[in-house]
Every structure is written in structure tokens, then in C-alpha cells.
Design a protein around this motif. Sequence first.
Motif, PDB file in Angstrom:
ATOM      1  N   ALA A  80       0.868  -1.187   0.000  1.00  0.00           N
ATOM      2  CA  ALA A  80       0.000   0.000   0.000  1.00  0.00           C
ATOM      3  C   ALA A  80       0.898   1.227   0.000  1.00  0.00           C
ATOM      4  CB  ALA A  80      -0.924   0.017   1.212  1.00  0.00           C
ATOM      5  N   MET A  81       0.461   2.259  -0.718  1.00  0.00           N
ATOM      6  CA  MET A  81       1.244   3.482  -0.851  1.00  0.00           C
ATOM      7  C   MET A  81       0.565   4.626  -0.101  1.00  0.00           C
ATOM      8  SD  MET A  81       3.986   4.796  -2.643  1.00  0.00           S
ATOM      9  CE  MET A  81       4.190   4.281  -4.354  1.00  0.00           C
ATOM     10  N   VAL A  82       1.372   5.389   0.627  1.00  0.00           N
ATOM     11  CA  VAL A  82       0.907   6.617   1.267  1.00  0.00           C
ATOM     12  C   VAL A  82       1.662   7.768   0.614  1.00  0.00           C
ATOM     13  CG1 VAL A  82       0.729   7.920   3.416  1.00  0.00           C
ATOM     14  CG2 VAL A  82       0.444   5.436   3.448  1.00  0.00           C
ATOM     15  N   PHE A  83       0.928   8.634  -0.085  1.00  0.00           N
ATOM     16  CA  PHE A  83       1.548   9.720  -0.834  1.00  0.00           C
ATOM     17  C   PHE A  83       1.676  10.983   0.016  1.00  0.00           C
ATOM     18  CE2 PHE A  83      -0.495   6.977  -3.989  1.00  0.00           C
ATOM     19  CZ  PHE A  83       0.541   6.765  -4.884  1.00  0.00           C
ATOM     20  N   GLN A  84       2.428  11.956  -0.524  1.00  0.00           N
ATOM     21  CA  GLN A  84       2.622  13.231   0.168  1.00  0.00           C
ATOM     22  C   GLN A  84       1.300  13.968   0.331  1.00  0.00           C
ATOM     23  OE1 GLN A  84       5.797  15.647  -1.389  1.00  0.00           O
ATOM     24  NE2 GLN A  84       4.987  17.511  -0.512  1.00  0.00           N
ATOM     25  N   GLN A  85       0.471  13.964  -0.709  1.00  0.00           N
ATOM     26  CA  GLN A  85      -0.849  14.580  -0.643  1.00  0.00           C
ATOM     27  C   GLN A  85      -1.891  13.500  -0.353  1.00  0.00           C
ATOM     28  OE1 GLN A  85      -1.204  17.786  -0.633  1.00  0.00           O
ATOM     29  NE2 GLN A  85       0.947  18.174  -1.125  1.00  0.00           N
ATOM     30  N   PRO A  86      -2.784  13.728   0.609  1.00  0.00           N
ATOM     31  CA  PRO A  86      -3.722  12.672   1.018  1.00  0.00           C
ATOM     32  C   PRO A  86      -4.632  12.176  -0.103  1.00  0.00           C
ATOM     33  CG  PRO A  86      -3.648  14.420   2.656  1.00  0.00           C
ATOM     34  CD  PRO A  86      -2.868  14.913   1.478  1.00  0.00           C
ATOM     35  N   GLY A  87      -5.033  13.058  -1.017  1.00  0.00           N
ATOM     36  CA  GLY A  87      -5.884  12.623  -2.118  1.00  0.00           C
ATOM     37  C   GLY A  87      -7.225  12.075  -1.656  1.00  0.00           C
ATOM     38  N   LEU A  88      -7.821  12.726  -0.654  1.00  0.00           N
ATOM     39  CA  LEU A  88      -9.105  12.263  -0.131  1.00  0.00           C
ATOM     40  C   LEU A  88     -10.248  12.719  -1.035  1.00  0.00           C
ATOM     41  CD1 LEU A  88      -8.563  13.065   3.661  1.00  0.00           C
ATOM     42  CD2 LEU A  88      -8.020  10.953   2.427  1.00  0.00           C
ATOM     43  N   LEU A  89     -11.311  11.944  -1.051  1.00  0.00           N
ATOM     44  CA  LEU A  89     -12.500  12.306  -1.822  1.00  0.00           C
ATOM     45  C   LEU A  89     -13.335  13.285  -0.994  1.00  0.00           C
ATOM     46  CD1 LEU A  89     -13.413   8.729  -3.101  1.00  0.00           C
ATOM     47  CD2 LEU A  89     -12.143  10.520  -4.303  1.00  0.00           C
ATOM     48  N   PRO A  90     -13.507  14.524  -1.462  1.00  0.00           N
ATOM     49  CA  PRO A  90     -14.141  15.559  -0.624  1.00  0.00           C
ATOM     50  C   PRO A  90     -15.600  15.288  -0.293  1.00  0.00           C
ATOM     51  CG  PRO A  90     -13.802  16.363  -2.871  1.00  0.00           C
ATOM     52  CD  PRO A  90     -13.076  15.054  -2.764  1.00  0.00           C
ATOM     53  N   TRP A  91     -16.280  14.460  -1.090  1.00  0.00           N
ATOM     54  CA  TRP A  91     -17.696  14.177  -0.835  1.00  0.00           C
ATOM     55  C   TRP A  91     -17.886  12.981   0.087  1.00  0.00           C
ATOM     56  CZ3 TRP A  91     -15.185  13.634  -5.505  1.00  0.00           C
ATOM     57  CH2 TRP A  91     -14.968  12.318  -5.955  1.00  0.00           C
ATOM     58  N   ARG A  92     -16.779  12.363   0.520  1.00  0.00           N
ATOM     59  CA  ARG A  92     -16.870  11.235   1.449  1.00  0.00           C
ATOM     60  C   ARG A  92     -16.403  11.661   2.827  1.00  0.00           C
ATOM     61  NH1 ARG A  92     -16.363   5.322   0.338  1.00  0.00           N
ATOM     62  NH2 ARG A  92     -17.456   4.935  -1.620  1.00  0.00           N
ATOM     63  N   THR A  93     -17.003  11.090   3.843  1.00  0.00           N
ATOM     64  CA  THR A  93     -16.577  11.344   5.215  1.00  0.00           C
ATOM     65  C   THR A  93     -15.236  10.671   5.484  1.00  0.00           C
ATOM     66  OG1 THR A  93     -17.680   9.361   6.038  1.00  0.00           O
ATOM     67  CG2 THR A  93     -18.982  11.412   5.975  1.00  0.00           C
ATOM     68  N   VAL A  94     -14.711  10.900   6.671  1.00  0.00           N
ATOM     69  CA  VAL A  94     -13.478  10.212   7.075  1.00  0.00           C
ATOM     70  C   VAL A  94     -13.665   8.707   6.953  1.00  0.00           C
ATOM     71  CG1 VAL A  94     -12.028   9.659   9.070  1.00  0.00           C
ATOM     72  CG2 VAL A  94     -12.599  12.040   8.573  1.00  0.00           C
TER      73      VAL A  94
END
Length: 268
Positions: A80-94
Amino acid sequence: MKLVAKNVLIEYWLERSRSVFTAVQGVDLEIHDGEFVAIVGPSGCGKTTFLNAVDGLLPIGGGSLKLEGKDISKPGPDRAMVFQQPGLLPWRTVLGNVIFGVEAQRRMPRDEAAAKAKQQIDLVGLGGFEDAYPGELSGGMQQRVNLARALLTDPQILLLDEPFAALDAQTREILQEELLALMERPDERKTMVFITHSIDEAIVLGDRITVMSARPGRIKEVLDMPFGWPRNADAVRSDPRFTEFRLHIWHELHTAKPARLRAPREVA
């Protein structure tokens, strides 16, 4: 899970100039099960390129790159890769972001994924924020979500590409402490390959530090850190050997890059 790189070559074809660009050349490295290996090197030396090859996102042009004796040819659930920028989906909750990977892979029922995701959210210090959206979180909190999402897939190797680089110094040190705490949990300990530009961070976190040369990236030196586990970041920074390693690695990076660099001043 053991990772073995032997004489790895990674090249790109540049269509515009009709030429081959060599990013990584002659890399030999062994990473053992449960080990934390930090990789440092000048900008553009091929650190991320090598990490992408380990993840199976890039093919190698020569040598061999094996995981548990098998050639890496594509991404897999063991990494699994963890990138510098989180790249989260803004329409999804945590919670929605954390379960997204296993949901897309259809690896477990949603109820089971949600229950396990809540455990990972608690583990990274975000208990109570399951229903928050990325826009309501600080940068450090977003990166915790990113880490929890990777951990939920239960990889055997966690690949981290400068995950704390965009954070302020205080948040960065807090997350370093949390990563150390994670490494000290026998049930959660992963093999980790961690790219960073911070010498201090590499010393605080790493079992070993791999120093790469300027492009094309080669391994100049591999250093064993003597600080052992369990490990306290403040204790490592106050150890006289910390300064010795810091200066030695700085010298190696300085001689690895032709351009003149300024000596580091801040402890990250």
C-alpha cells in the motif's frame, strides 16, 4: 515479507527528444520483514521512481525486483502506498474515505470494513471524526486519514512517499511519534519503506537509512541506526550519535549533488 532489489535499472523513453532517460541504475537493496528503511537523496535522484517500481506501478528495465522471491510486475494487496498529498474524496466522510480502498477491491462486506475502519481511525488518533469531511480537517488530520486508509488494506509492506513533507514542523513531529507508536505494536507492525528529504526524520524513524546519489540514482551507503525499539523521538534527538549521523548523511548528500547546498538548520 522480504524485498530484494538486485542491480535495478529504471529508464524512461522521452518522446520529444527521442532519447532514453536513466532514472535509477544499479540499485542493490534488501529490506527484511518488519524493518523500517528510510531512503534519502537529492531531489530528482529516483527515490519516488524506485518506490513506484516496488509498488508495481512502473516496470524495471534491468536487474530484478522481488517480493518473497517473486518478481514484482503489478500492484498487489500485499503493498500500500501513502503519498505526500492525502488525495481524499471531498464528498466522502473520514469513514467513507478510509473504507474506499477495500470497498473498491471488494475485499470485505461494508459492515465489516466499517468496523475495522473505525479501529484504524482510532489508531491514528481520529476517533470521533468518523463523520467529518476532508474540508473540515487540518492537513495533519487528512494525512492521518490517508494512513488509516492504507492500513485498513492490511498490507505487508507500507510504502510512504514523503508523507509528512507538506505539514508544519509541530504536526510533523507529532505524526512521527504516532508512526513510532505504530511500529511498536506487534499486531500492527509493518515493513515500511519511507522516502524523506529530512535527514532528522530518517534518523528518528529508520532501522536503516539508505543514501542515494544524484541522478541516475544509485545507493551510496546504507547505515544501521543503533537506537533500537521501543524508540522515543526526543531521546533519539538528544543522543550524541544523532548529530554524528546527521552530519555524516549531510556530507554524503552534499557530495552526491553537484550544486552547492546550504547546511540544514532546522530539526524536523
